[in-house]
Design a protein around this motif. Sequence first.
Motif, PDB file in Angstrom:
ATOM      1  N   GLU A  97       0.814  -1.213   0.000  1.00 54.62           N
ATOM      2  CA  GLU A  97       0.000   0.000   0.000  1.00 54.62           C
ATOM      3  C   GLU A  97       0.848   1.263   0.000  1.00 54.62           C
ATOM      4  N   MET A  98       2.031   1.197   0.591  1.00 55.36           N
ATOM      5  CA  MET A  98       2.874   2.394   0.615  1.00 55.36           C
ATOM      6  C   MET A  98       3.978   2.334  -0.440  1.00 55.36           C
ATOM      7  N   GLY A  99       3.859   1.374  -1.360  1.00 56.97           N
ATOM      8  CA  GLY A  99       4.806   1.314  -2.473  1.00 56.97           C
ATOM      9  C   GLY A  99       6.142   0.711  -2.127  1.00 56.97           C
ATOM     10  N   GLY A 100       6.188  -0.138  -1.105  1.00 53.71           N
ATOM     11  CA  GLY A 100       7.461  -0.742  -0.713  1.00 53.71           C
ATOM     12  C   GLY A 100       8.356   0.252   0.006  1.00 53.71           C
ATOM     13  N   ARG A 101       9.674   0.108  -0.199  1.00 53.03           N
ATOM     14  CA  ARG A 101      10.640   1.003   0.445  1.00 53.03           C
ATOM     15  C   ARG A 101      11.559   1.642  -0.600  1.00 53.03           C
ATOM     16  N   PHE A 112       5.039   9.190  -1.101  1.00 55.12           N
ATOM     17  CA  PHE A 112       5.363   9.885   0.144  1.00 55.12           C
ATOM     18  C   PHE A 112       4.104  10.278   0.905  1.00 55.12           C
ATOM     19  N   MET A 113       3.096  10.761   0.191  1.00 60.33           N
ATOM     20  CA  MET A 113       1.903  11.283   0.840  1.00 60.33           C
ATOM     21  C   MET A 113       0.894  10.211   1.247  1.00 60.33           C
ATOM     22  N   THR A 114       0.969   9.027   0.668  1.00 61.57           N
ATOM     23  CA  THR A 114      -0.014   7.988   0.982  1.00 61.57           C
ATOM     24  C   THR A 114      -0.095   7.673   2.474  1.00 61.57           C
ATOM     25  N   ALA A 159      10.625   7.363   4.131  1.00 66.89           N
ATOM     26  CA  ALA A 159      10.334   8.784   4.381  1.00 66.89           C
ATOM     27  C   ALA A 159       8.858   9.028   4.659  1.00 66.89           C
ATOM     28  N   GLY A 160       7.976   8.446   3.852  1.00 67.03           N
ATOM     29  CA  GLY A 160       6.557   8.721   3.985  1.00 67.03           C
ATOM     30  C   GLY A 160       5.961   8.260   5.296  1.00 67.03           C
ATOM     31  N   ILE A 161       6.164   7.001   5.632  1.00 62.74           N
ATOM     32  CA  ILE A 161       5.545   6.468   6.842  1.00 62.74           C
ATOM     33  C   ILE A 161       6.229   7.001   8.106  1.00 62.74           C
ATOM     34  N   THR A 162       7.516   7.333   8.006  1.00 65.71           N
ATOM     35  CA  THR A 162       8.206   7.946   9.139  1.00 65.71           C
ATOM     36  C   THR A 162       7.640   9.334   9.418  1.00 65.71           C
ATOM     37  N   ALA A 163       7.441  10.122   8.366  1.00 67.66           N
ATOM     38  CA  ALA A 163       6.863  11.454   8.531  1.00 67.66           C
ATOM     39  C   ALA A 163       5.439  11.366   9.070  1.00 67.66           C
ATOM     40  N   ALA A 164       4.660  10.411   8.565  1.00 64.74           N
ATOM     41  CA  ALA A 164       3.282  10.250   9.029  1.00 64.74           C
ATOM     42  C   ALA A 164       3.231   9.840  10.493  1.00 64.74           C
ATOM     43  N   SER A 165       4.148   8.967  10.905  1.00 66.00           N
ATOM     44  CA  SER A 165       4.190   8.517  12.304  1.00 66.00           C
ATOM     45  C   SER A 165       4.504   9.680  13.231  1.00 66.00           C
TER      46      SER A 165
END
Length: 267
Positions: A97-101, A112-114, A159-165
């Motif tokens: 769902e977040m496009g892997g790493r 990044f935004m997902t 980057a994306g999930i770290t920023a969201a967390s």
Amino acid sequence: MQNLKDKVAVVFAASGDIAGAVARSFSEHGAKVYVTARNSDAVNVLAREIKANGGRAEAAKVDALNETDIDNFLKKVVAENGKLDVVFNGIGLGYDEMGGRPPTTVATFEQFMTPMEKICGSQFLTSRAAAKYMIQTQSEGTILLLTAALSRSKLSNLAGITAASAAIEGLTRVMAAEWGRDGIKVICICAGALMETKRISGWIDAAAQQYGIPAEQLVAQYKAFDILKTGPTLKQVGETAAFLASETGVAFNSHIVDVDCGKLNIL
């Protein structure tokens, strides 16, 4: 001990392992629990399990990213019970769902935004709807959010999930400050990687395949930072949530509560 006797609790994304564990603990501590998710079959099974064990539970199909769905459901809960005491949102993202790493230089803006939209956005929607009904009914309830230790980690290609967390943790503090005058406490649970969950095992397997390394190596790298010889369990996360939602848990208002048994690499 029933710390939540006669409380009314709603659990969003209850088809997930963590939210399911939280719902079970809420019930065991005396709460009437509404379990919701987009997957109605999964929450129906969960509700039947809770009732079979002597608890009170109802299941419903609710999309935790749809503001109308959320609002209509919480309105129904309040109409049936006259109050809303506890809300927990256990939403998460699968590896695909977040496009892997992908490296940050390669990741698309959408990738990044997902996580920001789906994880942080969902927490925003469910929390503010819950607060509105808690204020209307003077419930003085508890809103529990969920984040990941990535918020205070230094791992590449996330980057994306770290920023969201990290954003979820900031959101927790803001909402606690806004709604405290109405007796509402807002707390964020930061669970360590729970190896028994389908999401974490799926992440590990997918990352191992992407980078061509054994899954056992990834697990060993994570466990190398354990302070104790044990890691957290789903049951412990559920019990922590029940404690935080209790009257005693008021001491933790606005806090980020780590449930990881201690990690050397987490601030």
